[in-house]
Scaffold this active site. Structure first.
Site, PDB file in Angstrom:
ATOM      1  N   LYS A 154       0.860  -1.193   0.000  1.00 12.98           N
ATOM      2  CA  LYS A 154       0.000   0.000   0.000  1.00 12.98           C
ATOM      3  C   LYS A 154       0.890   1.236   0.000  1.00 12.98           C
ATOM      4  CE  LYS A 154      -4.343   1.300   2.249  1.00 12.98           C
ATOM      5  NZ  LYS A 154      -5.141   1.113   3.476  1.00 12.98           N
TER       6      LYS A 154
HETATM    7  O1  G3P Z   1      -7.801   2.149   5.178  1.00 14.32           O
HETATM    8  C1  G3P Z   1      -8.031   3.454   4.810  1.00 14.32           C
HETATM    9  C2  G3P Z   1      -9.396   4.003   5.135  1.00 14.32           C
HETATM   10  O2  G3P Z   1     -10.368   3.023   5.015  1.00 14.32           O
HETATM   11  C3  G3P Z   1      -9.488   4.815   6.391  1.00 14.32           C
HETATM   12  O3  G3P Z   1     -10.803   5.038   6.819  1.00 14.32           O
HETATM   13  O4  G3P Z   1     -12.443   5.829   8.494  1.00 14.32           O
HETATM   14  O5  G3P Z   1      -9.996   6.405   8.777  1.00 14.32           O
HETATM   15  O6  G3P Z   1     -11.367   7.481   7.001  1.00 14.32           O
HETATM   16  P1  G3P Z   1     -11.164   6.266   7.833  1.00 14.32           P
END
Ligand code: G3P
Length: 217
Positions: free
Chosen positions: A87
């Site tokens: 990633k």
């Molecule tokens: O893995 C990346 C993403 O899904 C992060 O989500 O909820 O931290 O915006 P969030």
């Protein structure tokens, strides 16, 4: 649409996997830190454990931000397991590194994507997945799902093979709307997946069926 779980929590990964509908896992440094994982050895071991639990792609994020750092980290990460996907953040050196990984048959997930232009660059570099963060877009009063629709349309028009991986999912409706928009993958927290199960009429209907069934005994 493939279902990935967006967590580094082993209990949640196990629970989603036991449903039989899990296709992969995504993690990020914040999710790893939340599990209290410290030190390179522990991080590597945690990715290995996840790979042994789920038979599908597991995204492991690099921490470096220069081309050389990203390449070096990616090479280390893919040694852990054949299902590791490197990633990489959507930055200039990240794009250069994704191109190198593509040329060397290493799968990548381009993360922190917030625009169609960024998604176009990721696809040009050959990213396996592109991760638009739809919840964070919603947080800034734009419609994240509209970005998914735009990227899906762009990739279809141009014949790109990069898969659109909707990330930053906050609720079950996000998952349904991403499926409608043509996302290839949706990576979701466990509560959002479990939320898809819920409908009060299902609970009421089942209670009635079970009650009526008693008269048949
Ligand atoms: O893995 C990346 C993403 O899904 C992060 O989500 O909820 O931290 O915006 P969030």
């Amino acid at each position: 649409m493939k279902f990935f779980i967006d967590t580094a929590n082993l209990d949640q990964i196990r629970e989603a996997n036991e449903l039989g509908i899990l296709d992969g896992v995504t993690t990020n440094p914040s999710l790893m830190a939340k599990e209290g994982i410290k030190g390179k050895e522990a991080v590597m071991q945690h990715y290995k454990t996840i790979c042994e639990m789920v038979d599908g792609p597991v995204s492991a994020e690099v921490l470096g931000t220069t081309y050389d750092e990203i390449i070096a980290e990616g090479k280390e990460l893919v040694k852990i397991h054949k299902n590791i996907v490197v990633k990489v953040p959507m930055i200039k050196d990240g794009i250069k590194a994704i191109k190198w990984f593509t040329d060397n048959d290493i799968q990548t997930n381009c993360t922190l994507v917030f625009s169609a232009g960024q998604a176009l660059l990721a696809a040009k570099a050959g990213a396996t997945y592109v991760s638009p963060f739809i919840g964070r877009i919603d947080d800034s009063s734009w419609d994240g799902v509209q970005l998914i629709e735009q990227i899906v349309g762009l990739y279809n028009a141009q014949g790109f093979m990069t898969e659109v991986l909707a990330a930053s999912i906050r609720n079950p409706l996000h998952i349904v709307r991403c499926a409608e928009a043509g996302a290839d993958v949706c990576t979701c927290p466990l509560p959002s997946i479990m939320g898809l199960l819920k409908h009060p009429l299902t609970d009421i209907g089942l209670a009635q069926f079970l009650n009526d069934a008693k008269s048949m005994q």
